[in-house]
Design a protein around this motif. Structure first.
Motif, mmCIF file in Angstrom:
data_model
loop_
_atom_site.group_PDB
_atom_site.id
_atom_site.type_symbol
_atom_site.label_atom_id
_atom_site.label_comp_id
_atom_site.label_asym_id
_atom_site.label_seq_id
_atom_site.Cartn_x
_atom_site.Cartn_y
_atom_site.Cartn_z
ATOM 1 N N GLN A 53 -50.970 -0.475 -20.233
ATOM 2 C CA GLN A 53 -50.173 0.708 -19.850
ATOM 3 C C GLN A 53 -49.232 0.072 -18.488
ATOM 4 O OE1 GLN A 53 -51.128 4.245 -18.595
ATOM 5 N NE2 GLN A 53 -50.019 4.624 -17.688
ATOM 6 N N ARG A 54 -48.999 -0.882 -18.017
ATOM 7 C CA ARG A 54 -48.496 -1.397 -16.415
ATOM 8 C C ARG A 54 -47.308 -2.187 -17.603
ATOM 9 N NH1 ARG A 54 -52.220 -3.656 -11.537
ATOM 10 N NH2 ARG A 54 -49.874 -4.241 -11.230
ATOM 11 N N ALA A 55 -47.482 -2.439 -18.641
ATOM 12 C CA ALA A 55 -46.645 -3.526 -18.970
ATOM 13 C C ALA A 55 -45.908 -2.898 -19.918
ATOM 14 C CB ALA A 55 -47.463 -4.560 -19.734
ATOM 15 N N ARG A 56 -46.283 -1.560 -20.562
ATOM 16 C CA ARG A 56 -45.387 -0.592 -20.914
ATOM 17 C C ARG A 56 -44.638 -0.167 -20.270
ATOM 18 N NH1 ARG A 56 -45.752 -0.144 -26.282
ATOM 19 N NH2 ARG A 56 -48.189 -0.698 -27.148
ATOM 20 N N GLU A 57 -44.889 0.132 -19.048
ATOM 21 C CA GLU A 57 -44.308 0.478 -17.358
ATOM 22 C C GLU A 57 -43.394 -0.429 -16.927
ATOM 23 O OE1 GLU A 57 -46.906 1.664 -14.298
ATOM 24 O OE2 GLU A 57 -47.828 3.489 -15.794
ATOM 25 N N ILE A 58 -43.057 -0.982 -16.973
ATOM 26 C CA ILE A 58 -42.283 -2.443 -16.823
ATOM 27 C C ILE A 58 -41.078 -2.744 -17.342
ATOM 28 C CG2 ILE A 58 -41.815 -4.883 -16.524
ATOM 29 C CD1 ILE A 58 -44.411 -5.285 -15.327
ATOM 30 N N ILE A 59 -41.590 -2.531 -19.205
ATOM 31 C CA ILE A 59 -40.756 -2.508 -20.178
ATOM 32 C C ILE A 59 -39.685 -1.144 -19.932
ATOM 33 C CG2 ILE A 59 -40.337 -2.068 -22.389
ATOM 34 C CD1 ILE A 59 -42.483 -3.996 -23.223
ATOM 35 N N LYS A 60 -40.438 -0.373 -19.341
ATOM 36 C CA LYS A 60 -39.536 1.159 -19.340
ATOM 37 C C LYS A 60 -38.671 0.973 -18.336
ATOM 38 C CE LYS A 60 -39.961 6.332 -19.180
ATOM 39 N NZ LYS A 60 -40.981 7.540 -19.496
ATOM 40 N N ALA A 61 -39.375 0.671 -17.531
ATOM 41 C CA ALA A 61 -38.443 0.129 -16.200
ATOM 42 C C ALA A 61 -37.013 -0.441 -16.676
ATOM 43 C CB ALA A 61 -39.327 -0.355 -15.224
ATOM 44 N N ASP A 62 -37.166 -1.545 -16.982
ATOM 45 C CA ASP A 62 -36.353 -2.446 -17.596
ATOM 46 C C ASP A 62 -35.133 -1.554 -18.507
ATOM 47 O OD1 ASP A 62 -37.128 -4.557 -16.539
ATOM 48 O OD2 ASP A 62 -38.186 -5.740 -18.670
ATOM 49 N N TYR A 63 -35.545 -0.837 -19.435
ATOM 50 C CA TYR A 63 -34.239 -0.128 -20.157
ATOM 51 C C TYR A 63 -34.000 0.872 -19.322
ATOM 52 C CZ TYR A 63 -34.907 -4.113 -23.367
ATOM 53 O OH TYR A 63 -35.184 -5.504 -23.887
ATOM 54 N N SER A 64 -34.397 1.973 -18.464
ATOM 55 C CA SER A 64 -34.264 2.438 -17.977
ATOM 56 C C SER A 64 -32.433 2.661 -17.010
ATOM 57 C CB SER A 64 -34.981 3.329 -16.991
ATOM 58 O OG SER A 64 -35.568 2.732 -15.569
ATOM 59 N N VAL A 65 -31.890 2.001 -17.540
ATOM 60 C CA VAL A 65 -30.556 2.008 -17.206
ATOM 61 C C VAL A 65 -29.358 2.791 -17.933
ATOM 62 C CG1 VAL A 65 -31.005 -0.635 -16.438
ATOM 63 C CG2 VAL A 65 -30.067 -0.191 -18.763
ATOM 64 N N GLU A 66 -28.214 2.946 -16.586
ATOM 65 C CA GLU A 66 -27.744 4.518 -17.683
ATOM 66 C C GLU A 66 -26.936 3.715 -18.691
ATOM 67 O OE1 GLU A 66 -25.942 6.593 -16.387
ATOM 68 O OE2 GLU A 66 -27.565 6.384 -14.292
ATOM 69 N N ARG A 67 -26.631 4.810 -19.693
ATOM 70 C CA ARG A 67 -26.413 4.148 -20.839
ATOM 71 C C ARG A 67 -24.926 3.558 -21.036
ATOM 72 N NH1 ARG A 67 -27.086 6.766 -26.034
ATOM 73 N NH2 ARG A 67 -25.263 6.550 -26.525
ATOM 74 N N SER A 68 -24.129 3.620 -19.552
ATOM 75 C CA SER A 68 -22.623 2.729 -20.317
ATOM 76 C C SER A 68 -22.594 1.577 -19.753
ATOM 77 C CB SER A 68 -21.857 2.874 -18.991
ATOM 78 O OG SER A 68 -22.067 3.690 -17.713
ATOM 79 N N ASP A 69 -24.224 1.077 -18.867
ATOM 80 C CA ASP A 69 -24.313 -0.065 -18.206
ATOM 81 C C ASP A 69 -25.526 -1.376 -19.926
ATOM 82 O OD1 ASP A 69 -23.071 0.191 -16.164
ATOM 83 O OD2 ASP A 69 -24.939 0.349 -14.869
ATOM 84 N N PHE A 70 -26.246 -0.693 -20.104
ATOM 85 C CA PHE A 70 -26.993 -1.020 -21.326
ATOM 86 C C PHE A 70 -25.636 -1.900 -22.559
ATOM 87 C CE2 PHE A 70 -28.970 -0.139 -25.739
ATOM 88 C CZ PHE A 70 -30.319 -0.604 -25.349
ATOM 89 N N LEU A 71 -24.919 -0.206 -23.195
ATOM 90 C CA LEU A 71 -23.954 -0.260 -23.971
ATOM 91 C C LEU A 71 -23.257 -1.983 -23.184
ATOM 92 C CD1 LEU A 71 -22.421 0.659 -26.482
ATOM 93 C CD2 LEU A 71 -21.749 1.731 -25.418
ATOM 94 N N GLY A 72 -23.005 -1.871 -22.089
ATOM 95 C CA GLY A 72 -21.339 -2.814 -22.040
ATOM 96 C C GLY A 72 -22.868 -4.875 -21.968
ATOM 97 N N THR A 73 -23.922 -4.220 -21.842
ATOM 98 C CA THR A 73 -24.314 -5.365 -22.391
ATOM 99 C C THR A 73 -24.664 -6.156 -22.797
ATOM 100 O OG1 THR A 73 -26.905 -4.562 -21.444
ATOM 101 C CG2 THR A 73 -25.553 -5.331 -19.424
ATOM 102 N N ARG A 74 -25.013 -5.204 -24.138
ATOM 103 C CA ARG A 74 -25.335 -5.319 -25.837
ATOM 104 C C ARG A 74 -24.221 -5.456 -26.217
ATOM 105 N NH1 ARG A 74 -29.966 -5.096 -22.972
ATOM 106 N NH2 ARG A 74 -31.217 -4.800 -23.776
ATOM 107 N N LEU A 75 -23.416 -5.211 -26.124
ATOM 108 C CA LEU A 75 -21.475 -5.086 -26.125
ATOM 109 C C LEU A 75 -20.814 -7.042 -25.691
ATOM 110 C CD1 LEU A 75 -19.204 -1.917 -26.315
ATOM 111 C CD2 LEU A 75 -21.162 -2.579 -27.935
#
Length: 111
Positions: A53-75
């Motif tokens: 559960q704690r590991a899943r919370e870490i993963i979720k926090a890692d991906y709870s960034v703004e959509r545009s920030d996430f998209l920019g890093t993936r591009l």
């Protein structure tokens, strides 16, 4: 127990949780991870479930960034993949990454 012992125990728990993050990130099943924890560290199933559960919370926090920030890093990552694919003459990989970029930026509708 003195402060040093508690700090050591806390560091060990953090280390275990980060190992579970890596297991989750490498697509290991929940049952595999629970078995790993109980066999590797000798903890009860309930404690292993807490680690997950704690590991899943870490993963979720890692991906709870703004959509545009996430998209920019993936591009940007796809840019590197495209260049590496071209450099190694793996053109079909470059085309696949270009298509994914187009889909992410919605240049290709209906894809």
């Amino acid at each position: 127990m003195n402060g040093m012992g508690k700090k050591s125990a806390s560091a060990e728990i953090d280390r275990r949780i980060h190992i579970v993050v890596k297991l989750l990130s490498s697509a290991k099943t929940n049952s595999y991870i629970l078995r790993f924890c109980t066999e590797e560290w000798g903890v009860q199933k309930r404690q292993a479930e807490t680690y997950v559960q704690r590991a899943r919370e870490i993963i979720k926090a890692d991906y709870s960034v703004e959509r545009s920030d996430f998209l920019g890093t993936r591009l940007a990552l796809l840019d590197k993949i495209i260049q590496a694919s071209i450099d190694s003459k793996q053109h079909s990989n470059a085309v696949g990454a270009l298509k994914l970029q187009a889909q992410l930026t919605r240049l290709l509708e209906g894809s």
